[in-house]
Design a protein around this motif. Structure first.
Motif: not given
Length: 338
Positions: A323-328
């Motif tokens: 959750k350090m970057i978004n999958y989107k």
């Protein structure tokens, strides 16, 4: 159910042999002969061999007819009638899907007894009661998962593995195997290339879609002295595929001796944590991961990827998982790989 007796009776009639004469040739009494012909006396392997020498009827045919008789008697005693047998087998062993996917070539899908015979032949057990003993040797914990679906999937993978030619498994060469897999992962990998690498190091490798509703991701067992790694197609991308592969290889490294006697789908908590840690550190070494967390701008990640020969999909995949970057996010979707 007469078993082989009815076929022997037809043979005698066709060849104009009396029961008395054939009994004499077999060295048995007329009463014994009559019991064989009427299915009241089972035919042993030794007796089947004697009949073969006198008639030329293959031993396999004789034994299969006798087995079918015993199976039929067992099933009718347990389930009452053929309708109940068919409904139970269809419900518990997913006959329709097995036939549709051609995992089993059912000789007569309308015949409950034949379906049962085809199933136990596919599962390599003497009967479905014996399957329970096989399943007891499976390390497995997930609730809500159907163990029969897993057993069928493993049997399918065993069948596919038969065609693979594997070299001797040498544990001390394990690190060389990992390095070769890392090189393949950094390139445009293929399942076929991964299989060839694993086979070359003495490991069977099969990827086969699980049965509908099953959430199993993979397992490891030992065939003879060679590890066998089976994965389902429940992974969603390159990073997921290699995580599952390295997870099973983690078991191979640490739990090989246990896998000689058991199929490891999900070990104890310590085993699973150890296998997960091995997978994560193989994909991205801990020291490199620490550096990534300090600066995960695109330029920094590209530099780390190139210097360490780590696929960008591994890096952005783990960042998204944590959750350090978004999958989107743009960076995730730019570098994710299927």
């Amino acid at each position: 159910m007469l078993g082989f007796g009815k076929y022997l009776k037809e043979y005698l009639e066709f060849n104009n042999l009396s029961q008395t004469e054939f009994a004499s040739r077999l060295g048995i009494t007329q009463k014994h002969m009559n019991e064989i012909l009427n299915g009241k006396m089972s035919i042993t392997l030794e007796r089947a061999a004697q009949i073969y020498h006198l008639t030329g009827i293959p031993i396999d045919f004789i034994i299969n007819a006798e087995n079918r008789k015993m199976v039929t008697e067992y099933l009718f005693k347990k389930y009452g009638d053929e309708k109940n047998i068919q409904n139970t087998i269809k419900k518990q062993f997913f006959i329709s899907e097995l036939a549709k996917r051609r995992w089993i070539d059912f000789k007569d899908s309308t015949n409950a007894i034949q379906n049962y015979m085809d199933l136990i032949d596919f599962l390599k057990v003497t009967d479905l009661e014996a399957l329970n003993m096989v399943q007891e040797k499976t390390l497995f914990k997930k609730t809500g998962e159907d163990i029969n679906k897993i057993s069928l999937w493993i049997a399918r993978c065993d069948e596919l593995a038969k065609s693979q030619v594997v070299k001797e498994y040498i544990p001390v060469a394990f690190n060389f195997l990992i390095e070769d897999l890392k090189k393949e992962a950094y390139l445009n990998y293929s399942i076929e290339n991964v299989q060839n690498i694993l086979n070359n190091y003495g490991i069977y490798f099969v990827v086969e879609k699980a049965l509908t509703g099953s959430k199993i991701r993979g397992c490891i067992k030992v065939k003879g002295k060679n590890p066998a790694i089976y994965l389902t197609k429940n992974y969603v991308g390159k990073d997921s595929f290699f995580f599952e592969l390295y997870h099973e290889l983690g078991h191979c490294k640490s739990d090989y001796n246990e896998a000689k006697n058991k199929v490891i789908i999900e070990g104890n908590e310590k085993q699973e944590q150890r296998a997960d840690k091995f997978a994560l550190n193989t994909m991205i070494p801990e020291k490199v991961w620490n550096n990534i967390q300090k600066d995960y701008s695109e330029n920094s990640l590209l530099k780390i990827s190139e210097e360490n020969k780590i696929p960008m999909s591994f890096i952005v995949g783990r960042l998204a998982k944590m959750k350090m970057i978004n999958y989107k996010s743009e960076i995730y979707n730019k570098y994710k790989e299927r």
